[in-house]
Design a protein around this motif. Structure first.
Motif, short mmCIF file in Angstrom:
data_model
loop_
_atom_site.label_atom_id
_atom_site.label_comp_id
_atom_site.label_asym_id
_atom_site.label_seq_id
_atom_site.Cartn_x
_atom_site.Cartn_y
_atom_site.Cartn_z
N VAL A 8 0.83 -1.21 0.00
CA VAL A 8 0.00 0.00 0.00
C VAL A 8 0.86 1.26 0.00
O VAL A 8 0.62 2.20 -0.76
N ARG A 9 1.87 1.28 0.84
CA ARG A 9 2.68 2.49 0.99
C ARG A 9 3.47 2.82 -0.26
O ARG A 9 3.64 3.99 -0.62
N CYS A 10 3.97 1.80 -0.96
CA CYS A 10 4.79 2.08 -2.13
C CYS A 10 3.96 2.64 -3.28
O CYS A 10 4.51 3.20 -4.24
N ARG A 11 2.66 2.53 -3.18
CA ARG A 11 1.78 3.10 -4.21
C ARG A 11 1.32 4.51 -3.86
O ARG A 11 0.60 5.13 -4.63
N GLY A 12 1.72 4.99 -2.71
CA GLY A 12 1.35 6.34 -2.32
C GLY A 12 -0.10 6.49 -1.91
O GLY A 12 -0.66 7.59 -2.00
N LEU A 13 -0.71 5.41 -1.43
CA LEU A 13 -2.12 5.47 -1.08
C LEU A 13 -2.40 6.42 0.09
O LEU A 13 -3.40 7.15 0.04
N PRO A 14 -1.58 6.46 1.14
CA PRO A 14 -1.88 7.40 2.23
C PRO A 14 -1.95 8.85 1.76
O PRO A 14 -2.86 9.59 2.14
N ARG A 15 -1.03 9.24 0.92
CA ARG A 15 -1.04 10.62 0.41
C ARG A 15 -2.26 10.86 -0.48
O ARG A 15 -2.93 11.90 -0.36
N ALA A 16 -2.56 9.90 -1.36
CA ALA A 16 -3.72 10.05 -2.24
C ALA A 16 -5.01 10.11 -1.43
O ALA A 16 -5.92 10.88 -1.76
N THR A 17 -5.09 9.30 -0.38
CA THR A 17 -6.28 9.31 0.46
C THR A 17 -6.44 10.66 1.15
O THR A 17 -7.56 11.19 1.27
N ALA A 63 -7.13 6.26 -8.49
CA ALA A 63 -6.64 5.45 -9.61
C ALA A 63 -5.16 5.69 -9.90
O ALA A 63 -4.50 4.83 -10.49
N THR A 64 -4.64 6.84 -9.49
CA THR A 64 -3.21 7.11 -9.72
C THR A 64 -2.31 6.22 -8.87
O THR A 64 -1.10 6.20 -9.07
N THR A 65 -2.88 5.49 -7.92
CA THR A 65 -2.08 4.66 -7.02
C THR A 65 -2.04 3.19 -7.45
O THR A 65 -1.57 2.34 -6.69
N PHE A 67 -0.35 1.43 -9.71
CA PHE A 67 0.91 0.74 -10.00
C PHE A 67 2.05 1.32 -9.16
O PHE A 67 2.06 2.50 -8.81
N SER A 68 3.00 0.48 -8.87
CA SER A 68 4.11 0.84 -8.00
C SER A 68 5.36 1.13 -8.81
O SER A 68 5.60 0.50 -9.86
N PRO A 69 6.22 2.06 -8.35
CA PRO A 69 7.51 2.27 -9.01
C PRO A 69 8.45 1.08 -8.83
O PRO A 69 9.50 1.02 -9.45
N MET A 70 8.06 0.13 -7.95
CA MET A 70 8.87 -1.07 -7.73
C MET A 70 8.23 -2.29 -8.39
O MET A 70 8.30 -3.40 -7.88
N ALA A 71 7.59 -2.06 -9.53
CA ALA A 71 6.88 -3.14 -10.20
C ALA A 71 7.80 -4.29 -10.59
O ALA A 71 7.41 -5.45 -10.54
N ASP A 72 9.03 -3.96 -10.99
CA ASP A 72 9.97 -5.02 -11.39
C ASP A 72 10.28 -5.93 -10.21
O ASP A 72 10.40 -7.15 -10.36
#
Length: 204
Positions: A8-17, A63-65, A67-72
């Motif tokens: 959850v955190r790596c997708r920036g959900l807290p900030r988006a929320t 919806a901007t959350t 995908f993660s920048p650590m997808a690989d």
């Protein structure tokens, strides 16, 4: 549990929320206001409550959350990620519905909430499809691409919403609910089974 928190955190959900919550609080303060549809096609008077329009913003922000920048790294994770992805989509849906319910605190009716809930479901679906096709940074593209024509051309000359303008229909409209649910299901499948585009990974 730790993996879920990191997911959850790596997708920036807290900030988006937090951003979506501020928008929802503003909508709650102006819940009694209405947004007038432009007077095209000889309209007499047609408007919708602010609380039914603001879910568009909730959907885009959440919806901007996707995908993660650590997808690989996630692709090479030891544990399957499908369960986490599915759970995350349900969390986004629950958040979107909860934010859309806040105007009830300032007197919005159950009918208005019904329309707002339907709209946030449909626009979240469009946002997920957009994020899958164009990248999370462009999650707004399809929702706004739908909202613009709906606002400008979604009401017929007899002052009733066009069949395709589902977000302007009354909460009792079965066809509008079905359309919103289908959009969400399509977006959920796209988000759960898809991966970020390579260009998005490079930008992040």
């Amino acid at each position: 549990m730790g993996a879920a928190i990191a997911f959850v955190r790596c997708r920036g959900l807290p900030r988006a929320t937090g951003v979506a919550l501020l928008i929802a609080l503003a909508a709650t303060a102006f819940a009694g206001q209405r947004v007038a549809v432009p007077e095209f096609r000889y309209l007499v008077d047609f408007s919708v409550p602010v609380a039914e329009v603001v879910p568009l913003a909730h959907a885009v922000v959440l919806a901007t959350t996707l995908f993660s920048p650590m997808a690989d790294l996630e692709q090479t994770a030891a544990q399957p990620m499908s369960r986490l992805r599915g759970g995350y989509l349900l969390v986004l849906l629950a958040l979107a519905l909860g934010l859309s319910a806040l105007p009830l605190l300032s007197g919005a009716t159950a009918e208005v909430f019904g329309s707002a809930a339907r709209n946030v479901v449909g626009y979240l679906g469009l946002g997920m499809i957009s994020a899958r096709l164009f990248g999370s940074g462009l999650a707004w593209l399809l929702p706004l691409g739908m909202f613009g024509p709906t606002l400008l051309l979604g009401v017929d000359s007899d002052n009733t919403p066009e069949p395709w303008a589902w977000s302007l229909h009354a909460s009792s409209s079965t066809s509008a609910v079905v359309m919103a649910v289908l959009l969400w299901l399509t977006g959920a499948v796209a988000a759960a089974t898809g991966r970020p585009r390579q260009t998005e990974r490079a930008e992040q």
